[in-house]
Design an enzyme around this catalytic site. Structure first.
Site, PDB file in Angstrom:
ATOM      1  N   LYS A 180       0.888  -1.172   0.000  1.00 34.21           N
ATOM      2  CA  LYS A 180       0.000   0.000   0.000  1.00 34.21           C
ATOM      3  C   LYS A 180       0.922   1.217   0.000  1.00 34.21           C
ATOM      4  O   LYS A 180       1.495   1.591   1.017  1.00 34.21           O
ATOM      5  CB  LYS A 180      -0.921   0.008   1.213  1.00 34.21           C
ATOM      6  CG  LYS A 180      -1.892   1.186   1.199  1.00 34.21           C
ATOM      7  CD  LYS A 180      -1.440   2.163   2.244  1.00 34.21           C
ATOM      8  CE  LYS A 180      -2.063   3.496   2.307  1.00 34.21           C
ATOM      9  NZ  LYS A 180      -1.824   4.447   1.269  1.00 34.21           N
ATOM     10  N   GLY A 233       6.861   5.557   8.208  1.00 35.87           N
ATOM     11  CA  GLY A 233       6.045   6.766   8.170  1.00 35.87           C
ATOM     12  C   GLY A 233       6.119   7.479   9.503  1.00 35.87           C
ATOM     13  O   GLY A 233       7.120   7.374  10.220  1.00 35.87           O
ATOM     14  N   SER A 234       5.065   8.182   9.838  1.00 35.94           N
ATOM     15  CA  SER A 234       5.076   9.011  11.044  1.00 35.94           C
ATOM     16  C   SER A 234       4.873   8.174  12.310  1.00 35.94           C
ATOM     17  O   SER A 234       4.361   7.056  12.250  1.00 35.94           O
ATOM     18  CB  SER A 234       3.966  10.053  10.942  1.00 35.94           C
ATOM     19  OG  SER A 234       2.720   9.388  10.872  1.00 35.94           O
ATOM     20  N   ASN A 235       5.246   8.755  13.435  1.00 36.36           N
ATOM     21  CA  ASN A 235       5.119   8.037  14.710  1.00 36.36           C
ATOM     22  C   ASN A 235       3.671   7.758  15.080  1.00 36.36           C
ATOM     23  O   ASN A 235       3.360   6.671  15.571  1.00 36.36           O
ATOM     24  CB  ASN A 235       5.784   8.841  15.829  1.00 36.36           C
ATOM     25  CG  ASN A 235       7.271   8.650  15.817  1.00 36.36           C
ATOM     26  OD1 ASN A 235       7.888   8.843  14.772  1.00 36.36           O
ATOM     27  ND2 ASN A 235       7.849   8.251  16.922  1.00 36.36           N
ATOM     28  N   THR A 236       2.810   8.733  14.849  1.00 44.77           N
ATOM     29  CA  THR A 236       1.406   8.560  15.247  1.00 44.77           C
ATOM     30  C   THR A 236       0.806   7.363  14.520  1.00 44.77           C
ATOM     31  O   THR A 236       0.200   6.483  15.133  1.00 44.77           O
ATOM     32  CB  THR A 236       0.598   9.834  14.865  1.00 44.77           C
ATOM     33  OG1 THR A 236       1.394  10.959  15.193  1.00 44.77           O
ATOM     34  CG2 THR A 236      -0.721   9.888  15.553  1.00 44.77           C
ATOM     35  N   VAL A 237       0.971   7.337  13.209  1.00 43.81           N
ATOM     36  CA  VAL A 237       0.392   6.244  12.434  1.00 43.81           C
ATOM     37  C   VAL A 237       1.116   4.933  12.753  1.00 43.81           C
ATOM     38  O   VAL A 237       0.487   3.888  12.935  1.00 43.81           O
ATOM     39  CB  VAL A 237       0.447   6.559  10.923  1.00 43.81           C
ATOM     40  CG1 VAL A 237      -0.040   5.367  10.121  1.00 43.81           C
ATOM     41  CG2 VAL A 237      -0.378   7.789  10.597  1.00 43.81           C
ATOM     42  N   GLY A 238       2.437   4.998  12.861  1.00 47.96           N
ATOM     43  CA  GLY A 238       3.207   3.788  13.131  1.00 47.96           C
ATOM     44  C   GLY A 238       2.747   3.083  14.402  1.00 47.96           C
ATOM     45  O   GLY A 238       2.586   1.860  14.420  1.00 47.96           O
ATOM     46  N   GLU A 255       9.408   1.913  11.118  1.00 49.07           N
ATOM     47  CA  GLU A 255      10.491   2.894  11.004  1.00 49.07           C
ATOM     48  C   GLU A 255       9.831   4.261  10.920  1.00 49.07           C
ATOM     49  O   GLU A 255       9.024   4.514  10.030  1.00 49.07           O
ATOM     50  CB  GLU A 255      11.355   2.627   9.772  1.00 49.07           C
ATOM     51  CG  GLU A 255      12.243   1.397   9.894  1.00 49.07           C
ATOM     52  CD  GLU A 255      13.168   1.396  11.106  1.00 49.07           C
ATOM     53  OE1 GLU A 255      13.520   2.487  11.610  1.00 49.07           O
ATOM     54  OE2 GLU A 255      13.521   0.296  11.573  1.00 49.07           O
ATOM     55  N   CYS A 289      13.675  11.288   6.707  1.00 50.95           N
ATOM     56  CA  CYS A 289      13.587  10.922   8.125  1.00 50.95           C
ATOM     57  C   CYS A 289      14.932  11.159   8.810  1.00 50.95           C
ATOM     58  O   CYS A 289      14.991  11.365  10.013  1.00 50.95           O
ATOM     59  CB  CYS A 289      13.155   9.483   8.265  1.00 50.95           C
ATOM     60  SG  CYS A 289      14.142   8.377   7.280  1.00 50.95           S
ATOM     61  N   GLU A 390       9.164  16.671  15.003  1.00 46.87           N
ATOM     62  CA  GLU A 390       9.681  16.526  13.645  1.00 46.87           C
ATOM     63  C   GLU A 390       8.929  17.485  12.730  1.00 46.87           C
ATOM     64  O   GLU A 390       7.699  17.478  12.682  1.00 46.87           O
ATOM     65  CB  GLU A 390       9.476  15.085  13.173  1.00 46.87           C
ATOM     66  CG  GLU A 390      10.049  14.843  11.796  1.00 46.87           C
ATOM     67  CD  GLU A 390       9.768  13.433  11.299  1.00 46.87           C
ATOM     68  OE1 GLU A 390       8.615  12.999  11.347  1.00 46.87           O
ATOM     69  OE2 GLU A 390      10.728  12.771  10.852  1.00 46.87           O
TER      70      GLU A 390
HETATM   71  P1  NAP Z   1       2.389   8.844   7.325  1.00 43.40           P
HETATM   72  O1  NAP Z   1       1.344   9.875   7.226  1.00 43.40           O
HETATM   73  O2  NAP Z   1       2.543   8.127   8.609  1.00 43.40           O
HETATM   74  O3  NAP Z   1       2.064   7.799   6.169  1.00 43.40           O
HETATM   75  C1  NAP Z   1       2.864   6.664   5.932  1.00 43.40           C
HETATM   76  C2  NAP Z   1       2.020   5.601   5.278  1.00 43.40           C
HETATM   77  O4  NAP Z   1       1.011   5.181   6.201  1.00 43.40           O
HETATM   78  C3  NAP Z   1       1.276   6.066   4.029  1.00 43.40           C
HETATM   79  O5  NAP Z   1       1.201   5.011   3.122  1.00 43.40           O
HETATM   80  C4  NAP Z   1      -0.099   6.403   4.579  1.00 43.40           C
HETATM   81  O6  NAP Z   1      -1.130   6.354   3.632  1.00 43.40           O
HETATM   82  C5  NAP Z   1      -0.270   5.304   5.600  1.00 43.40           C
HETATM   83  N1  NAP Z   1      -1.270   5.591   6.623  1.00 43.40           N
HETATM   84  C6  NAP Z   1      -1.842   6.784   6.956  1.00 43.40           C
HETATM   85  N2  NAP Z   1      -2.744   6.619   7.940  1.00 43.40           N
HETATM   86  C7  NAP Z   1      -2.754   5.299   8.236  1.00 43.40           C
HETATM   87  C8  NAP Z   1      -3.458   4.507   9.183  1.00 43.40           C
HETATM   88  N3  NAP Z   1      -4.372   5.031  10.019  1.00 43.40           N
HETATM   89  N4  NAP Z   1      -3.195   3.177   9.243  1.00 43.40           N
HETATM   90  C9  NAP Z   1      -2.276   2.622   8.429  1.00 43.40           C
HETATM   91  N5  NAP Z   1      -1.599   3.318   7.503  1.00 43.40           N
HETATM   92  C10 NAP Z   1      -1.815   4.643   7.408  1.00 43.40           C
HETATM   93  O7  NAP Z   1       3.815   9.398   6.950  1.00 43.40           O
HETATM   94  P2  NAP Z   1       4.212  10.257   5.656  1.00 43.40           P
HETATM   95  O8  NAP Z   1       3.723  11.633   5.873  1.00 43.40           O
HETATM   96  O9  NAP Z   1       3.831   9.541   4.403  1.00 43.40           O
HETATM   97  O10 NAP Z   1       5.816  10.187   5.716  1.00 43.40           O
HETATM   98  C11 NAP Z   1       6.564  11.043   6.513  1.00 43.40           C
HETATM   99  C12 NAP Z   1       6.999  10.349   7.787  1.00 43.40           C
HETATM  100  O11 NAP Z   1       7.727   9.177   7.482  1.00 43.40           O
HETATM  101  C13 NAP Z   1       7.934  11.169   8.631  1.00 43.40           C
HETATM  102  O12 NAP Z   1       7.570  11.063   9.988  1.00 43.40           O
HETATM  103  C14 NAP Z   1       9.291  10.532   8.409  1.00 43.40           C
HETATM  104  O13 NAP Z   1      10.220  10.729   9.428  1.00 43.40           O
HETATM  105  C15 NAP Z   1       8.914   9.112   8.255  1.00 43.40           C
HETATM  106  N6  NAP Z   1       9.958   8.356   7.551  1.00 43.40           N
HETATM  107  C16 NAP Z   1      10.733   7.474   8.258  1.00 43.40           C
HETATM  108  C17 NAP Z   1      11.738   6.752   7.640  1.00 43.40           C
HETATM  109  C18 NAP Z   1      12.564   5.776   8.395  1.00 43.40           C
HETATM  110  O14 NAP Z   1      13.124   4.884   7.793  1.00 43.40           O
HETATM  111  N7  NAP Z   1      12.677   5.892   9.714  1.00 43.40           N
HETATM  112  C19 NAP Z   1      11.968   6.924   6.270  1.00 43.40           C
HETATM  113  C20 NAP Z   1      11.181   7.843   5.575  1.00 43.40           C
HETATM  114  C21 NAP Z   1      10.169   8.541   6.228  1.00 43.40           C
HETATM  115  P3  NAP Z   1      -1.638   7.701   2.880  1.00 43.40           P
HETATM  116  O15 NAP Z   1      -0.494   8.167   2.083  1.00 43.40           O
HETATM  117  O16 NAP Z   1      -2.749   7.214   2.036  1.00 43.40           O
HETATM  118  O17 NAP Z   1      -2.039   8.659   3.950  1.00 43.40           O
END
Ligand code: NAP
Ligand code: MG
Length: 488
Positions: A180, A233-238, A255, A289, A390
C-alpha cells in the site's frame, strides 16, 4: 499553463493483473511544483480490493516458497534490469509527483536497482547455522522460513527506494507481498510495480492496492491473513499500525520519525560542517527521516559558523525539481507546506529568532507550487516546539553550547533517535559521540542523512520498533528461525 491532453488512470495490481478498484473511485495525484498539473489518477480502493489482494498473496505463497532462494533471486535480477532501463521515466515521474530534484530522483531509482540486485544475491546466501549438539549422534541446526504474506505500508518521501527495500528481502526469503504505497506517490509506485510485473513474477506474489491510509493501511494492520507488517512513516500512524498488528499476533516493524542533531565542535572544519548541515537539513526540502534538524555549535565558533551558513544558504536555487539548476524543490504537498509554515509560526511565537527565510515562496511560477524558503532559527531552546517535534521541512534550529559533552546531552534530549552527526577532528570527541549519542545511525564528519543499502538501518528510542531494515539485517524481520534437531 499548458493544457493537459492525456491524464492516465492507474489501477491496482492484484493476482498478476491490473484491476480497477471496487466502486471505481479514483483521485488525482498532483504535482507539488505546479498544482494545475495532474500526474495521474490513482485508485481510492475499498477493503474488498485489499481482501482480494491478500487472498491472491496467500494462495501464491506456498508455491513461491517451494522454489529455491536462487530461483526467487532470478526474478529480482530481472526486475532490477527493467527498473534500470526505465530509470529516466521513473525518476521524472517521482520528481513530478513529489517534488525532489531530478538528480535526487535518479539517484534514488538507481538505489532501487542496487537494492534489488543485493537481495537477488541474498537468495544464494546462508540462512542458518550448524550448532554442536550434546547428542553425538544428532544434527542440530537452524534454518529460516518466511512469515507468509507481508503487508508493506510506505511513505511518499522515498517512493522508489523504501517500497523496494521492504519488498525485495520479503520476496527473496519466500514471502508474498501486498504493497500500500503513500497516496501522494501512487503513480511512481505503480511504475515500480510495472517492473515487477514485466519481470514475470508468478501471479499473486506481488500485489499493490492504493487507497487511503485509514482504510487500506489500517486494513493491512488488521488483516488476519497478513502475517507481517512493515511500515515506514510518522510516529502517530506507526504506533497505531504496531498496536493493531500486536493485538492479532502478527509480526511488525516500524520505522518512523527523527529529530536529528548535528554537533559542530570548535575544532571542526567549518566549511565541511556547513556543507553537511545544508545538505543534511535542506536537501529534499528537509523531507528525509534522517534530515538534520537541530544544530549544536560550540560557542567559540558559533558566529563564524552562522556567517558561513547564511552565506551558503543564500546561494541555494529554489525551483521546479525537473530543472537542472534547481537545488531545492517544493514541499511534497499542500498539507506538508502548511505543516511547515505552522511550525515556523510556532518558532516565532515561542521566542526563537528567525534569521533566514520563513516564508512561502510566491515569486513567478513558484506561486503555483508548494514552495517554502529554507529557514534558519537561532536562540532556540530545547523546550520549544521546533526543537522537539519533527518538522519534515527545510527548517534548521541553531543552538549554542559550551562543550561537546553538553551538546551530546542536549542532542539526546528528544524522544527520537534516528541519526546524528558530529564535525570534529578530535578523536576524544569522536569516541565519546559514538559511545553516548542515542541514534541508530551515527556519522562523523558526514551529514546525518544518507544510508547505504548494504548496511543495517533503523532508529533508537521512538524512531523505530527497534528492528533494522536493509543489508543482512533484513533477514531478521522477514523470516522466522526454526531450530532443528535430527537423529538418524
Ligand atoms: P504517514 O502519514 O505516517 O504515512 C505513511 C504511510 O502510512 C502512508 O502510506 C499512509 O497512507 C499510511 N497511513 C496513513 N494513515 C494510516 C493509518 N491510520 N493506518 C495505516 N496506515 C496509514 O507518513 P508520511 O507523511 O507519508 O511520511 C513522513 C513520515 O515518514 C515522517 O515522519 C518521516 O520521518 C517518516 N519516515 C521514516 C523513515 C525511516 O526509515 N525511519 C523513512 C522515511 C520517512 P496515505 O499516504 O494514504 O495517507
Ligand atoms: Mg503529489
Amino acid at each position: 499553463m499548458a493544457v493537459q491532453t492525456e491524464i492516465k488512470t492507474y489501477l491496482n495490481y492484484i493476482n498478476g493483473t491490473w484491476v480497477a478498484p471496487v466502486g471505481e473511485k479514483f483521485e488525482p495525484s498532483v504535482n507539488p511544483a505546479n498544482r494545475n498539473d495532474i500526474v495521474g489518477y490513482v485508485p481510492r480502493s475499498m477493503l474488498e480490493d485489499l481482501n482480494a489482494a491478500v487472498a491472491a498473496a496467500k494462495q501464491a505463497q506456498k508455491l513461491w516458497w517451494k522454489r529455491s532462494g536462487v530461483e526467487r533471486g532470478e526474478y529480482l535480477y530481472k526486475a532490477a534490469h527493467i527498473l534500470e532501463q526505465r530509470l529516466q521515466d521513473i525518476a521524472e515521474t517521482m520528481t513530478r509527483e513529489m517534488g525532489k530534484t531530478l538528480a535526487e530522483s535518479k539517484a534514488e531509482t538507481m538505489r532501487g536497482v542496487h537494492i534489488l540486485r543485493y537481495y537477488a544475491g541474498e537468495g544464494a546466501r546462508k540462512i542458518g547455522d550448524v550448532i554442536p549438539s550434546s547428542d553425538s549422534e544428532g544434527l542440530l541446526f537452524t534454518t529460516r522460513v518466511p512469515l507468509g504474506v507481508v503487508g508493506v505500508i510506505s511513505p511518499w518521501n522515498f517512493p522508489v527506494a523504501i517500497p523496494i527495500w521492504k519488498m525485495a528481502p520479503a520476496l527473496v526469503y519466500g514471502n508474498t507481498v501486498v504493497l500500500k504505497p503513500a497516496s501522494e506517490t501512487a503513480v511512481t509506485a505503480a511504475k515500480v510495480i510495472e517492473c515487477f510485473h514485466e519481470a514475470g513474477f508468478p501471479k499473486g506474489v506481488v500485489n499493490m492496492v492504493c487507497g487511503s491510509g485509514s482504510v487500506i493501511g489500517q486494513g493491512i494492520a488488521n488483516h488476519p491473513d497478513i502475517d507481517g507488517v512493515t511500515f515506514t512513516g510518522s510516529n502517530t500512524v506507526g504506533k497505531q499500525v504496531g498496536r493493531a498488528a500486536f493485538e492479532r499476533g502478527a509480526k511488525y516493524q516500524l520505522e518512523m520519525g527523527g529529530k536529528n542533531p548535528v554537533i559542530v565542535a570548535k575544532d571542526a572544519d567549518l566549511d565541511l560542517a556547513v556543507e553537511g548541515t545544508i545538505s543534511g537539513g535542506l536537501r529534499s526540502t528537509g523531507q528525509k527521516c534522517t534530515a538534520t534538524s537541530r544544530v549544536f555549535i560550540e560557542r567559540e565558533v558559533y558566529e563564524l559558523f552562522k556567517e558561513k551558513l547564511l552565506e551558503r544558504v543564500k546561494q541555494l536555487k529554489i525551483g521546479n525539481g525537473i530543472d537542472a539548476d534547481t537545488w531545492m524543490g517544493p514541499c511534497a504537498s499542500e498539507s506538508q507546506l502548511n505543516t511547515v509554515l505552522s511550525y515556523i509560526e510556532k518558532g516565532k511565537a515561542e521566542g526563537a529568532k528567525l534569521i533566514y527565510g520563513g516564508n512561502r515562496c510566491t515569486e513567478g511560477e513558484l506561486a503555483n507550487g508548494f514552495y517554502v524558503e529554507p529557514t534558519i532559527f537561532e536562540d532556540v531552546e530545547l523546550h520549544m516546539t521546533i526543537a522537539r517535534e519533527e518538522i519534515f521541512g527545510p527548517v534548521l534550529a541553531l543552538i549554542q553550547v559550551e562543550s561537546v559533552e553538553e551538546a551530546i546531552e542536549l542532542a539526546n534530549d528528544t524522544e527520537y533517535g534516528l541519526s546524528a552527526s558530529i564535525y570534529t577532528k578530535n578523536i576524544g570527541n569522536i569516541l565519546e559521540f559514538i559511545k553516548d549519542i542515542e541514534a541508530g545511525l551515527v556519522k562523523v564528519n558526514a551529514e546525518t542523512a544518507g544510508v547505504e543499502y548494504q548496511a543495517p538501518f533503523g532508529g533508537m528510542k521512538q524512531s523505530s520498533s527497534h528492528s533494522r531494515e536493509q543489508g543482512q539485517a533484513a533477514i531478521e524481520f522477514f523470516t522466522t528461525i526454526k531450530t532443528v534437531f535430527v537423529k538418524a
